[in-house]
Scaffold this motif. Structure first.
Motif, mmCIF file in Angstrom:
data_model
loop_
_atom_site.group_PDB
_atom_site.id
_atom_site.type_symbol
_atom_site.label_atom_id
_atom_site.label_comp_id
_atom_site.label_asym_id
_atom_site.label_seq_id
_atom_site.Cartn_x
_atom_site.Cartn_y
_atom_site.Cartn_z
ATOM 1 N N ARG A 167 0.853 -1.195 0.000
ATOM 2 C CA ARG A 167 0.000 0.000 0.000
ATOM 3 C C ARG A 167 0.888 1.243 0.000
ATOM 4 O O ARG A 167 2.054 1.202 0.437
ATOM 5 N N THR A 170 0.651 7.424 1.429
ATOM 6 C CA THR A 170 -0.291 8.536 1.347
ATOM 7 C C THR A 170 -1.291 8.248 0.231
ATOM 8 O O THR A 170 -1.267 7.186 -0.389
ATOM 9 N N ALA A 171 -2.155 9.196 -0.029
ATOM 10 C CA ALA A 171 -3.138 9.040 -1.097
ATOM 11 C C ALA A 171 -2.438 8.941 -2.451
ATOM 12 O O ALA A 171 -1.421 9.600 -2.673
ATOM 13 N N ARG A 177 -6.929 13.416 -0.520
ATOM 14 C CA ARG A 177 -6.367 12.876 0.713
ATOM 15 C C ARG A 177 -7.415 12.710 1.806
ATOM 16 O O ARG A 177 -7.247 11.883 2.714
ATOM 17 N N ARG A 186 -5.331 3.458 -1.206
ATOM 18 C CA ARG A 186 -3.883 3.343 -0.998
ATOM 19 C C ARG A 186 -3.370 1.956 -1.349
ATOM 20 O O ARG A 186 -2.168 1.768 -1.548
#
Length: 232
Positions: A167, A170-171, A177, A186
């Motif tokens: 993953r 962050t976005a 986000r 993610r």
């Protein structure tokens, strides 16, 4: 499936992972392989009762070579320490997700989904999740899915269960986000797995238990496959 025979062979080959030992015990390998392949045939027949898309798959389509490809690995052991089969409608090498059974001493599991996706397809899956959020949440936040696979977290193959092997921190680029369900965006894969004890595949009802696990995974996999199939 004679799992006692299979697991004893796997333990022994792990302790003697060389060509001389293997060639001297190749009859044991062939016996273990035959037992495993019968289990795979039984699994295919059972999965086909609730997912007709894999009904055409043969044991040969689903199973892997026992010999390791050591060309790019620091570990030069010539043989695997497990038997695995990937039962997928489009074949083992396709992006379309499928069902995986894995026999390994103290490491057996059931798994399903999409294990590796290129960035452009991942982006499409993420867009689909946002566009059909309620449907996605029904697939991955119901009681059965959470019971067998849990929620996205920092899990590894060694974890008892998991949803998503890799993953982003962050976005992903281009996505908000502050999205309420950003943990699903993610993810870099949409695979889920459930560890089982060594005696699992020896149980008289192992096919029933396998079916329950795979039925829980199927809606999530169908969701992502509906996106992936546009590219295959």
């Amino acid at each position: 499936m004679n799992t006692e025979l299979i697991f004893q062979f796997l333990r022994d080959v792990s302790a003697n992972n060389n060509r001389v030992w293997f060639n001297e015990h190749k009859d044991r390998y062939l016996e273990a392989k035959a037992e495993f392949e019968q289990g795979v045939a039984d699994a295919i027949a059972r999965i086909a009762t609730f997912d007709a898309s894999i009904a055409h798959i043969t044991v040969k389509d689903a199973t892997y070579r026992f010999y390791r490809d050591t060309r790019f690995s620091a570990d030069k052991s010539p043989y695997k320490n497990h038997f695995g089969a990937y039962i997928a409608a489009h074949g083992k090498k396709a992006l379309h997700g499928g069902y995986y059974i894995h026999l390994e001493p103290e490491g057996s599991m059931l798994a399903a989904g999409n294990y590796w996706l290129p960035t452009h397809i991942l982006t499409s899956c993420r867009n689909e999740i946002m566009a059909n959020e309620e449907e996605w949440l029904r697939c991955v936040e119901n009681k059965a899915f959470r019971q067998y696979f849990g929620a996205p977290a920092d899990a590894t193959w060694e974890s008892p269960q998991g949803f998503g092997l890799e993953r982003l921190k962050t976005a992903p680029a281009g996505f908000p986000r502050d999205y309420a369900h950003i943990h699903y965006l993610r993810q870099k894969d949409y695979c889920c797995w459930h560890r089982v004890p060594d005696d699992f595949y020896a149980r008289p009802d192992w096919l029933d238990q396998m079916e329950r696990v795979f039925r829980a995974a199927k809606p999530m996999m169908d969701f992502t496959n509906s996106v992936i199939d546009d590219y295959e």
